[in-house]
Design a protein around this motif. Structure first.
Motif, PDB file in Angstrom:
ATOM      1  N   TYR A 102       0.839  -1.198   0.000  1.00 39.20           N
ATOM      2  CA  TYR A 102       0.000   0.000   0.000  1.00 39.20           C
ATOM      3  C   TYR A 102       0.876   1.250   0.000  1.00 39.20           C
ATOM      4  N   PHE A 103       1.904   1.223  -0.795  1.00 38.28           N
ATOM      5  CA  PHE A 103       2.888   2.299  -0.794  1.00 38.28           C
ATOM      6  C   PHE A 103       2.277   3.622  -1.278  1.00 38.28           C
ATOM      7  N   LEU A 104       1.474   3.581  -2.341  1.00 39.45           N
ATOM      8  CA  LEU A 104       0.893   4.806  -2.892  1.00 39.45           C
ATOM      9  C   LEU A 104      -0.085   5.433  -1.906  1.00 39.45           C
ATOM     10  N   THR A 105      -0.925   4.605  -1.321  1.00 35.11           N
ATOM     11  CA  THR A 105      -1.885   5.111  -0.339  1.00 35.11           C
ATOM     12  C   THR A 105      -1.165   5.693   0.873  1.00 35.11           C
ATOM     13  N   GLN A 140      10.886  -0.568  -7.095  1.00 33.61           N
ATOM     14  CA  GLN A 140      10.446  -0.640  -8.488  1.00 33.61           C
ATOM     15  C   GLN A 140       8.973  -0.293  -8.653  1.00 33.61           C
ATOM     16  N   ILE A 141       8.524   0.677  -7.852  1.00 36.94           N
ATOM     17  CA  ILE A 141       7.177   1.219  -8.002  1.00 36.94           C
ATOM     18  C   ILE A 141       7.265   2.386  -8.980  1.00 36.94           C
ATOM     19  N   PRO A 142       6.363   2.476  -9.974  1.00 43.27           N
ATOM     20  CA  PRO A 142       6.440   3.549 -10.974  1.00 43.27           C
ATOM     21  C   PRO A 142       6.525   4.931 -10.327  1.00 43.27           C
ATOM     22  N   LEU A 143       7.591   5.656 -10.628  1.00 43.10           N
ATOM     23  CA  LEU A 143       7.823   6.946  -9.980  1.00 43.10           C
ATOM     24  C   LEU A 143       6.750   7.995 -10.288  1.00 43.10           C
ATOM     25  N   PRO A 144       6.182   8.043 -11.505  1.00 40.75           N
ATOM     26  CA  PRO A 144       5.104   9.014 -11.726  1.00 40.75           C
ATOM     27  C   PRO A 144       3.918   8.801 -10.787  1.00 40.75           C
ATOM     28  N   MET A 145       3.599   7.545 -10.479  1.00 39.06           N
ATOM     29  CA  MET A 145       2.505   7.266  -9.540  1.00 39.06           C
ATOM     30  C   MET A 145       2.848   7.779  -8.144  1.00 39.06           C
ATOM     31  N   VAL A 146       4.069   7.510  -7.714  1.00 44.35           N
ATOM     32  CA  VAL A 146       4.490   7.946  -6.380  1.00 44.35           C
ATOM     33  C   VAL A 146       4.535   9.466  -6.309  1.00 44.35           C
ATOM     34  N   ALA A 147       5.083  10.098  -7.344  1.00 36.91           N
ATOM     35  CA  ALA A 147       5.135  11.566  -7.377  1.00 36.91           C
ATOM     36  C   ALA A 147       3.727  12.146  -7.349  1.00 36.91           C
ATOM     37  N   GLY A 148       2.800  11.519  -8.080  1.00 40.63           N
ATOM     38  CA  GLY A 148       1.407  11.977  -8.071  1.00 40.63           C
ATOM     39  C   GLY A 148       0.793  11.885  -6.691  1.00 40.63           C
ATOM     40  N   ALA A 149       1.083  10.785  -5.973  1.00 34.17           N
ATOM     41  CA  ALA A 149       0.561  10.613  -4.616  1.00 34.17           C
ATOM     42  C   ALA A 149       1.147  11.666  -3.673  1.00 34.17           C
ATOM     43  N   THR A 196      -9.182  10.810  -4.434  1.00 32.11           N
ATOM     44  CA  THR A 196      -7.744  10.561  -4.477  1.00 32.11           C
ATOM     45  C   THR A 196      -7.371   9.320  -3.678  1.00 32.11           C
ATOM     46  N   PHE A 197      -7.897   9.213  -2.467  1.00 30.16           N
ATOM     47  CA  PHE A 197      -7.616   8.043  -1.631  1.00 30.16           C
ATOM     48  C   PHE A 197      -8.083   6.768  -2.329  1.00 30.16           C
ATOM     49  N   GLY A 198      -9.276   6.815  -2.924  1.00 28.09           N
ATOM     50  CA  GLY A 198      -9.797   5.643  -3.622  1.00 28.09           C
ATOM     51  C   GLY A 198      -8.945   5.248  -4.818  1.00 28.09           C
ATOM     52  N   LEU A 199      -8.449   6.230  -5.563  1.00 30.42           N
ATOM     53  CA  LEU A 199      -7.617   5.933  -6.728  1.00 30.42           C
ATOM     54  C   LEU A 199      -6.327   5.234  -6.327  1.00 30.42           C
ATOM     55  N   PHE A 200      -5.640   5.760  -5.312  1.00 29.36           N
ATOM     56  CA  PHE A 200      -4.360   5.166  -4.918  1.00 29.36           C
ATOM     57  C   PHE A 200      -4.557   3.813  -4.237  1.00 29.36           C
ATOM     58  N   LEU A 201      -5.647   3.641  -3.529  1.00 29.48           N
ATOM     59  CA  LEU A 201      -5.951   2.337  -2.943  1.00 29.48           C
ATOM     60  C   LEU A 201      -6.206   1.317  -4.057  1.00 29.48           C
ATOM     61  N   LYS A 206      -4.312  -3.264  -7.307  1.00 26.68           N
ATOM     62  CA  LYS A 206      -4.083  -3.842  -8.633  1.00 26.68           C
ATOM     63  C   LYS A 206      -2.600  -3.963  -8.977  1.00 26.68           C
ATOM     64  N   GLY A 207      -1.755  -3.188  -8.322  1.00 26.54           N
ATOM     65  CA  GLY A 207      -0.333  -3.188  -8.668  1.00 26.54           C
ATOM     66  C   GLY A 207       0.417  -4.337  -8.040  1.00 26.54           C
TER      67      GLY A 207
END
Length: 445
Positions: A102-105, A140-149, A196-201, A206-207
């Motif tokens: 749950y890194f993005l969340t 190895q988590i996509p950096l654009p996703m992490v930056a977006g979070a 936002t919370f729902g998207l990252f969850l 799924k990731g």
């Protein structure tokens, strides 16, 4: 005062120059210079003395000093934190305590909490964003996703926190108290926050964030650095200085000084190595993932921000846009939804041209307030400005706010923008709220 045609030409050339420079991957300052020269030419033709134009440009540049300081210090703080061992230590520490599932969340929630406490996107991204980006790189988590979070969380506080300078600027520009502003922002904050919370969850579920490799990543950098709890001091000093409401640049300077002192003592970094790292960035033969940029990479961006300041100085001094304010909101029968759309587009246009966050907030608030409160409560204008002018600036690649955010997390805005859902959910939520508000025109808030 510029004619309609002159203003349209100035805006067109400015945006075209910036967009062309961006696409051609040349210095944005070159593209922006065409718009600045066009504005100077038209204002001079209107009868303004060249000396007065230079004075207004100088005043505009002065207003960007704090941003220039921050951008320059970001170029120094990242390599100093890395060379001292602070970032490697925090990454290895994070590998032990953070669940990659749950890194993005986690990144969004942590960033949001810290930003509400600090009231600044810059301080939040610097203190928690830099180590989390490094951790994501190893996992190895996509950096654009992490930056977006991270950026999404950072702007929860940058927009909403009563400690935020942007929040207080919205309040003062629209003539409402900070308490009234917080109440007005609550509905759209909750809506955008849930989206936002729902998207990252969903992305986390799924990731596949390589959970099986987590054990292999412990002490990734332990062989190259001497670890100590003192390595957390530079980050803690930055957080503490912001909490105590010191100037942001002073907090950065204090953090950099402590990192250099710790690095000299624990890692044995020489004076030459410090100077080289601060100017060119940190480079390691042992750890490719720790390569950073330095102050030299910020020069081009600093020039752009200085030019943007000069541009804004001319706009404000010559009151170029004031005569168009009343036309902007439409007739007296215009709905709140229509006024919201027009105000949001106006804020977006100012963000595109001025390359700042401050000017769109001030112009949308102060200039529109007299016409707005003839029809709607001023708290609604405050909400619209906070959900459009304040936020949209962070989505424009050449806006100085987006440049600073992208520089800190090391991911360009166009790469993470699709995942910075809080930024684009807020304008949508505020449009929906304004549309539903139509039947309550006589309400107080």
């Amino acid at each position: 005062m510029l004619t309609n045609r002159q203003l349209s030409v100035t805006i067109f050339i400015t945006i075209l120059g910036l967009a062309a420079a961006y696409v051609l991957q040349i210095a944005l300052a070159i593209g922006f210079a065409f718009g600045l020269m066009t504005l100077v030419l038209f204002v001079r033709r209107g009868g303004t003395a060249f000396r007065d134009i230079l004075r207004s440009m100088g005043e505009g540049v002065k207003h960007t000093k704090e941003v220039i300081w921050i951008l320059a210090l970001v170029g120094v703080v990242i390599p100093t934190w890395t060379a001292s061992g602070t970032i490697p230590y925090m990454i290895d520490l994070g590998l032990r305590i953070v669940d990659p599932s749950y890194f993005l969340t986690f990144s969004f929630v942590l960033s949001a909490c810290i930003s509400m406490l600090l009231g600044t996107s810059t301080g939040t991204l610097s203190s928690v964003g830099i180590p989390l980006i490094g951790l994501a790189l190893l996992l190895q988590i996509p950096l654009p996703m992490v930056a977006g979070a991270l950026v999404s969380g950072a702007f929860v506080g940058d927009r909403t926190s009563p400690f935020s300078s942007a929040n207080r600027l919205v309040a003062s520009s629209t003539g409402v108290s900070v308490k009234e502003l917080f109440k007005a922002l609550l509905p759209t904050t909750i809506g955008a926050g849930c989206i936002t919370f729902g998207l990252f969850l969903f992305l986390d579920v799924k990731g596949e964030w390589h959970q099986g490799e987590k054990a292999l990543l412990h002490e990734q950098f332990g062989t190259g650095f001497t670890y100590s709890i003192w390595l957390l001091l530079p980050v803690l000093l930055l957080l503490l200085s912001i909490l105590l409401r010191f100037k942001t640049r002073n907090g950065f300077l204090l953090s950099i000084a402590s990192a250099i002192g710790i690095g000299l003592f624990l890692q044995g970094v020489t004076l030459y190595e410090w100077l080289h790292a601060m100017w060119f960035g940190y480079h390691s033969r042992l750890f490719d993932s720790l390569q950073t940029k330095g102050l030299s990479n910020m020069v081009e961006l600093i020039v752009l921000i200085g030019l943007a300041g000069a541009f804004n100085g001319i706009l404000e001094e010559n009151r170029v846009l004031q005569s168009y304010m009343q036309k902007l909101l439409g007739g007296s029968s215009a709905s709140l939804f229509s006024a919201t759309v027009r105000t949001s587009l106006f804020g977006l246009g100012l963000g595109l041209v001025s390359c700042t966050q401050t000017l769109p907030i001030m112009m949308s608030g102060r200039s529109l307030l007299p016409f707005w409160e003839e029809r709607f409560p001023r708290t609604q204008l405050a909400r619209v400005v906070a959900d459009s002018s304040l936020i949209l600036a962070a989505m424009i690649p050449w806006n100085m706010l987006a440049i600073v955010c992208g520089t800190i997390v090391g991911v360009p805005v166009e790469h993470y923008m699709a995942y910075a859902s809080f930024l684009w959910a807020l304008p949508l939520c505020t449009l929906i709220w304004s549309y539903g508000w139509r039947g309550r025109k006589n309400a107080v808030g």
